[in-house]
Design a protein around this motif. Sequence first.
Motif, PDB file in Angstrom:
ATOM      1  N   VAL A 123     -31.613 -18.847  63.868  1.00 53.71           N
ATOM      2  CA  VAL A 123     -33.062 -18.698  63.725  1.00 53.71           C
ATOM      3  C   VAL A 123     -33.661 -19.947  63.083  1.00 53.71           C
ATOM      4  O   VAL A 123     -34.714 -20.433  63.486  1.00 53.71           O
ATOM      5  N   GLN A 124     -32.957 -20.478  62.081  1.00 55.73           N
ATOM      6  CA  GLN A 124     -33.441 -21.693  61.428  1.00 55.73           C
ATOM      7  C   GLN A 124     -33.397 -22.883  62.383  1.00 55.73           C
ATOM      8  O   GLN A 124     -34.313 -23.726  62.373  1.00 55.73           O
ATOM      9  N   GLU A 125     -32.352 -22.971  63.216  1.00 54.63           N
ATOM     10  CA  GLU A 125     -32.286 -24.038  64.216  1.00 54.63           C
ATOM     11  C   GLU A 125     -33.465 -23.940  65.181  1.00 54.63           C
ATOM     12  O   GLU A 125     -34.022 -24.949  65.611  1.00 54.63           O
ATOM     13  N   TYR A 126     -33.845 -22.713  65.512  1.00 56.38           N
ATOM     14  CA  TYR A 126     -34.990 -22.512  66.407  1.00 56.38           C
ATOM     15  C   TYR A 126     -36.272 -23.022  65.756  1.00 56.38           C
ATOM     16  O   TYR A 126     -37.077 -23.709  66.410  1.00 56.38           O
ATOM     17  N   ARG A 127     -36.455 -22.712  64.461  1.00 56.30           N
ATOM     18  CA  ARG A 127     -37.648 -23.203  63.759  1.00 56.30           C
ATOM     19  C   ARG A 127     -37.695 -24.729  63.763  1.00 56.30           C
ATOM     20  O   ARG A 127     -38.740 -25.332  64.015  1.00 56.30           O
ATOM     21  N   VAL A 128     -36.571 -25.341  63.470  1.00 59.20           N
ATOM     22  CA  VAL A 128     -36.505 -26.809  63.422  1.00 59.20           C
ATOM     23  C   VAL A 128     -36.826 -27.391  64.796  1.00 59.20           C
ATOM     24  O   VAL A 128     -37.573 -28.370  64.915  1.00 59.20           O
ATOM     25  N   MET A 129     -36.254 -26.783  65.852  1.00 58.36           N
ATOM     26  CA  MET A 129     -36.510 -27.266  67.207  1.00 58.36           C
ATOM     27  C   MET A 129     -37.994 -27.189  67.558  1.00 58.36           C
ATOM     28  O   MET A 129     -38.575 -28.132  68.099  1.00 58.36           O
TER      29      MET A 129
END
Length: 375
Positions: A123-129
Amino acid sequence: MESHTILGGKVRVYRRPNSSRWQSATYLKGREWRTSTKESSLAKAKEIAEDWYFTLKEKDRTGQLKHENTFARAAEQFLKEYAVITMGERSERYTKDHAARIKNHLIPFFGRKGVSEVTAGAVQEYRVMRLTPEDGKKTPSRSTLHHEIVTLRQIMKTALRHGWIDHLPDFSAPYRTSGKITHRAWFSPEEYKQLYSATRERVKKSQGMRWQWAAEQLHDFVLFMANTGLRPDEANRLEYRDVAIEEEDGERILVIEVRGKRGVGYCKSTSGAVYPFERLVARNQPAPTDKVFPADHKKQFNSVLNELDLKFDREGNRRSSYSLRHTYICLRLLEGADIYQIAKNCRTSVEMIEKHYAVHLKNTLDVRAINVRRK
């Protein structure tokens, strides 16, 4: 994305943009399997990817490699259930917004992952992306990203209900401080008077012109909205049969049956909404099922705001027809109205009013309670 294949193309080692760690992926049992090698060195990442692939093959041979539902399958199930369960409680537009977020953003990122792979880290990777600037790509606002995470949470709740996962991941945003509380854009009493005076002047200038009807409708729209507190979408759905003129406490008011995002509710206007409504009836000679405001006044309303230099408030908040609702709430609070009754009349919560409206109104502070002195 930088990518390499090993073991005759059976395993792919790749690295996402703006990431130093290598990932590995392979295709087994009708689906794609992925994992992070947690290595920045390509050579070490390839060694780890090989070991991981042979471990998967061994689990497949012994029957330990279980097939799980993908995120795409969970998203499909969510949309199938949501449209039926919320029938009549959520608008069709709200359901379509969920579907658009899933199709445009969530599926491209999570689609092939198994539901158990949607972890707090993913989920955090998605936010960063989503928040990483790219050429030709506009980063989403905080509100837009929040809505995407809400849709993601609903999908994962669907997977949990069906037993596809045994717990929900943490969806909260790390490193986040308390957000600044900002008030909604509204018109102060002086600005509101300036606004309706300008729309009234437009009516006088439009006499005999082809745009006379539009100017008259806009003037009554401004007065009607600022004296009822309706949302613009509620006003767009309003029919003449939904409005009745009644007398309470010696004043004539409008009692309105409102159909909006929270279903059917009721609103009682101030006396200032009666004359505009009577003018609308006299002007349009409507049938009971006709819309009270059949035309969109957005362009004309924005033109007036730009002429008066009222499009933005002093904090830079953009004003729109929604600001007339905020004006109604603030003016009622300034007059000393009960906040609970205002919340009921506007079909919202006391918490929302306290957070976005009452926080910046000086008369909500009781000086006798603040300046108390010990005897």
